[in-house]
Design an enzyme around this catalytic site. Structure first.
Site, short mmCIF file in Angstrom:
data_model
loop_
_atom_site.label_atom_id
_atom_site.label_comp_id
_atom_site.label_asym_id
_atom_site.label_seq_id
_atom_site.Cartn_x
_atom_site.Cartn_y
_atom_site.Cartn_z
NE ARG A 1 -20.98 -17.18 22.51
CZ ARG A 1 -20.53 -17.78 23.80
NH1 ARG A 1 -19.92 -18.84 23.75
NH2 ARG A 1 -21.01 -16.93 24.96
CE LYS B 1 -7.68 -21.94 28.75
NZ LYS B 1 -7.99 -20.44 29.06
CG PHE C 1 -9.13 -15.75 26.55
CD1 PHE C 1 -9.73 -16.16 27.76
CD2 PHE C 1 -9.96 -15.68 25.46
CE1 PHE C 1 -11.29 -16.02 27.93
CE2 PHE C 1 -11.33 -15.45 25.67
CZ PHE C 1 -11.97 -15.65 27.18
CG ASP D 1 -17.78 -15.74 24.93
OD1 ASP D 1 -17.66 -16.79 25.44
OD2 ASP D 1 -18.22 -14.98 25.13
CG ASP E 1 -9.85 -21.49 32.43
OD1 ASP E 1 -8.87 -21.08 33.23
OD2 ASP E 1 -10.00 -20.36 31.65
CD GLU F 1 -17.93 -26.64 31.16
OE1 GLU F 1 -18.23 -25.77 30.19
OE2 GLU F 1 -17.61 -26.19 32.15
CG ASP F 2 -17.07 -23.94 26.66
OD1 ASP F 2 -17.03 -24.29 27.85
OD2 ASP F 2 -17.13 -22.74 26.38
P1 IMP Z 1 -14.07 -22.25 34.65
O1 IMP Z 1 -15.33 -21.93 35.50
O2 IMP Z 1 -13.22 -21.42 35.04
O3 IMP Z 1 -13.69 -23.87 34.29
O4 IMP Z 1 -14.54 -21.97 33.25
C1 IMP Z 1 -15.69 -22.04 32.60
C2 IMP Z 1 -16.26 -21.47 31.43
O5 IMP Z 1 -15.50 -20.15 31.48
C3 IMP Z 1 -16.12 -22.28 30.18
O6 IMP Z 1 -17.41 -23.07 30.10
C4 IMP Z 1 -15.94 -20.95 29.31
O7 IMP Z 1 -17.41 -20.65 28.63
C5 IMP Z 1 -15.40 -19.94 29.89
N1 IMP Z 1 -13.92 -19.84 29.63
C6 IMP Z 1 -12.94 -20.42 30.31
N2 IMP Z 1 -11.85 -20.29 29.64
C7 IMP Z 1 -11.89 -19.79 28.42
C8 IMP Z 1 -11.05 -19.56 27.24
O8 IMP Z 1 -9.77 -19.70 27.28
N3 IMP Z 1 -11.84 -18.89 26.46
C9 IMP Z 1 -13.07 -18.76 26.39
N4 IMP Z 1 -13.91 -19.11 27.25
C10 IMP Z 1 -13.29 -19.70 28.47
MG MG Z 2 -18.01 -17.28 27.59
#
Ligand code: IMP
Ligand code: MG
Length: 188
Positions: free
Chosen positions: A176, A142, A163, A170, A114, A110-111
């Site tokens: 990206r 995070k 962010f 992205d 969040d 995973e990148d």
């Molecule tokens: P989550 O489901 O909120 O944990 O977020 C998952 C996805 O949202 C990540 O795999 C990212 O692709 C995108 N994402 C969440 N936070 C960020 C950020 O700070 N910058 C860019 N993409 C984010």
């Molecule tokens: Mg994204």
């Protein structure tokens, strides 16, 4: 550290709050993670590294080249965010890996973790396919999610609550290709 002229050229003039992780800092950490992952499994066991697109594509490419043992690679595409920077709470699977997960050590790459929504939806779906083990490797975490069904076993950096863009991440499909990770000044 990229200077401000280079950063402005690369971002098309968009205002960055700051560079959070330089390309050099990322490379050092990715090297360490790749070697930890390579050493974590018995030598002859099959490993499937599963990259969650699109955000993980650069991290995945660098990471697997630091894993000094045979692995197979695949990807899945899940969409959880629209054009904005706030999670919609929905996760759709747009591409499913061709490889079976059954009996393999699966590492989901995973990148960033969040809100944790993506992880919390994906992990049970993948567990249901009978992998021998399933672990998460996240470049950024995070630590905002109140409850994660699975804590990532490997985390590149504990990320600030900003962010973040670049190195695969992205904002509305932009940024990206930045070789470093920065935070956007006023995301909408
Ligand atoms: P989550 O489901 O909120 O944990 O977020 C998952 C996805 O949202 C990540 O795999 C990212 O692709 C995108 N994402 C969440 N936070 C960020 C950020 O700070 N910058 C860019 N993409 C984010
Ligand atoms: Mg994204």
């Amino acid at each position: 550290m990229p200077d401000s002229v280079e950063v402005r050229a690369r971002t098309g003039g968009a205002e960055l709050e700051r560079v959070v992780y330089t390309a050099e800092a990322i490379a050092t950490r990715v090297y360490e993670m790749g070697h930890e992952i390579g050493a974590a499994y018995p030598e002859s066991d099959p490993i499937l590294v599963l990259g969650l697109l699109k955000g993980s594509f650069i991290f995945m490419a660098d990471l697997v080249r630091e894993i000094a043992r045979p692995v197979t690679l695949d990807f899945l595409v899940a969409s959880s965010y629209g054009a904005g920077t706030v999670t919609s709470g929905e996760v759709r699977l747009l591409y499913d890996p061709e490889n079976t997960l059954e009996g393999k050590h699966v590492i989901l790459v995973e990148d960033i973790v969040d809100s944790g929504t993506t992880m919390n939806r994906l992990i049970p779906m993948l567990e249901a396919r009978g992998p021998r083990t399933l672990e998460v490797c996240a470049l950024l975490h995070k630590h905002l999610a109140p409850e994660l069904v699975k804590e990532p076993k490997w985390v590149g950096f504990d990320a600030p609550n900003e962010f973040l863009i670049g190195y695969g991440l992205d904002h509305s499909e932009n940024f990206r290709n930045l070789p470093f990770i920065g935070s956007l000044r006023t995301p909408e």
